[in-house]
Design an enzyme around this catalytic site. Structure first.
Site, PDB file in Angstrom:
ATOM      1  CG  ASP A 102      -2.072  -0.918   1.145  1.00  0.00           C
ATOM      2  OD1 ASP A 102      -2.091  -1.759   0.224  1.00  0.00           O
ATOM      3  OD2 ASP A 102      -2.963  -0.837   2.012  1.00  0.00           O
ATOM      4  CG  HIS A 153      -4.496   2.797  -0.557  1.00  0.00           C
ATOM      5  ND1 HIS A 153      -5.459   2.131   0.165  1.00  0.00           N
ATOM      6  CD2 HIS A 153      -3.512   3.115   0.340  1.00  0.00           C
ATOM      7  CE1 HIS A 153      -5.083   2.033   1.430  1.00  0.00           C
ATOM      8  NE2 HIS A 153      -3.908   2.639   1.567  1.00  0.00           N
ATOM      9  CG  HIS A 157      -3.396   6.957   3.004  1.00  0.00           C
ATOM     10  ND1 HIS A 157      -3.639   6.885   4.356  1.00  0.00           N
ATOM     11  CD2 HIS A 157      -3.100   5.692   2.637  1.00  0.00           C
ATOM     12  CE1 HIS A 157      -3.486   5.651   4.793  1.00  0.00           C
ATOM     13  NE2 HIS A 157      -3.154   4.895   3.754  1.00  0.00           N
ATOM     14  CG  HIS A 247       2.273  -0.071   4.333  1.00  0.00           C
ATOM     15  ND1 HIS A 247       2.020  -1.008   5.307  1.00  0.00           N
ATOM     16  CD2 HIS A 247       1.153   0.682   4.207  1.00  0.00           C
ATOM     17  CE1 HIS A 247       0.794  -0.826   5.774  1.00  0.00           C
ATOM     18  NE2 HIS A 247       0.245   0.196   5.127  1.00  0.00           N
TER      19      HIS A 247
END
Length: 282
Positions: A102, A153, A157, A247
């Protein structure tokens, strides 16, 4: 009976037949639109637990607890159903696992992760943020060339549960556009930042043709633990259908790179098939 009387009777009978046919046709058409416009049958969301592996699955303490909410799709670009919770696992045959990364792409860490995946001929999923992707389009191009899946995503964020519906749509749609431009196609998967889902996120994701995917095992690499801790969480959580969260951006991810180099060959040696899911696998 005269000729005029016979003609009048024939015309009257023809009008009756035409009226009957029109009524039958209208009824059939109404039935067709009801079937096509009605809500399609809902596919059940897979349960959080799956087939048992040789050792028990130990989900992270941060395992997602999705928010509830359901609504029918509106003006969907595809026939993606609106769900009330994300997928936590994937189906598929055999000992299949999915690795996800991510917050990227980040030119400091994403290339190293791609190099390791290429070394072992493995495909992964990258849930990218639009503001990162727009400045690193060449990394999305590489992901496309090497067979990785790219998911949405959001743009920046944010915590979606604090945004208006319009802001959520903007966050999703702008990122879809950047992914399509750089990757070559629009994303089929969406992941909410922080694992914070709500009704609008599910509905808008479905309108944009995306399925919601969460995770089964959180490596907690965002807390910057040593690489051996990340490796241990992946190995302890390994099981068929597991989705691993890591990540490749958002901070110092060098430990995530080192951990991947360690646990990936171990997973493969243990008989796991590490790949990306297809829509019907979820």
């Amino acid at each position: 009976m005269t000729k005029d009387q016979l003609l009048t009777r024939l015309l009257s009978r023809r009008r009756v037949l035409l009226a009957g046919a029109a009524a039958v046709g209208a009824a059939g058409t109404a039935g067709l639109f009801t079937a096509a416009g009605g809500e399609p049958p809902k596919r059940p969301v897979l349960p959080a637990t799956g087939p048992q592996a040789s050792r028990p699955l130990k989900p992270s303490a941060y395992r997602l607890q999705p928010l509830t909410g359901y609504g029918p799709p509106r003006a969907a670009r595809s026939r993606t159903l609106v769900r009330h919770e994300p997928f936590l696992k994937v189906s598929g045959r055999g000992r299949t696992m999915v690795l996800t990364f991510d917050d990227g792409p980040d030119p400091r860490y994403t290339p190293d992760i791609l190099d390791i995946l290429a070394e072992y001929d493995v495909r992964a999923m990258f849930f990218v943020c639009g503001e990162m992707a727009v400045d690193n389009k060449e990394l999305l191009e590489r992901m496309s060339d090497e067979g990785h899946a790219v998911g949405n995503h959001t743009w920046s964020h944010p915590l979606l549960t604090r945004l208006s519906r319009g802001r959520i749509r903007s966050e999703m749609e702008r990122t879809c556009d950047v992914i399509e431009e750089a990757y070559g196609e629009r994303p089929q998967w969406f992941r909410a930042p922080y694992g914070a889902w709500n009704r609008a996120a599910f509905q808008l994701g479905a309108e944009l043709g995306m399925e919601p995917l969460a995770w089964t095992v959180d490596t907690l690499d965002w807390t910057a633990p040593p690489a051996r801790s990340i490796v241990g969480r992946v190995e302890n959580g390994a099981a068929p259908g597991v989705v691993v969260l890591s990540h490749d951006a958002g901070g110092d991810r060098s430990q995530s790179v080192r951990a991947l180099r360690d646990y990936l060959p171990q997973l493969l040696d243990s008989g796991y098939h590490v790949t990306v899911p297809r829509r019907h696998d979820a």
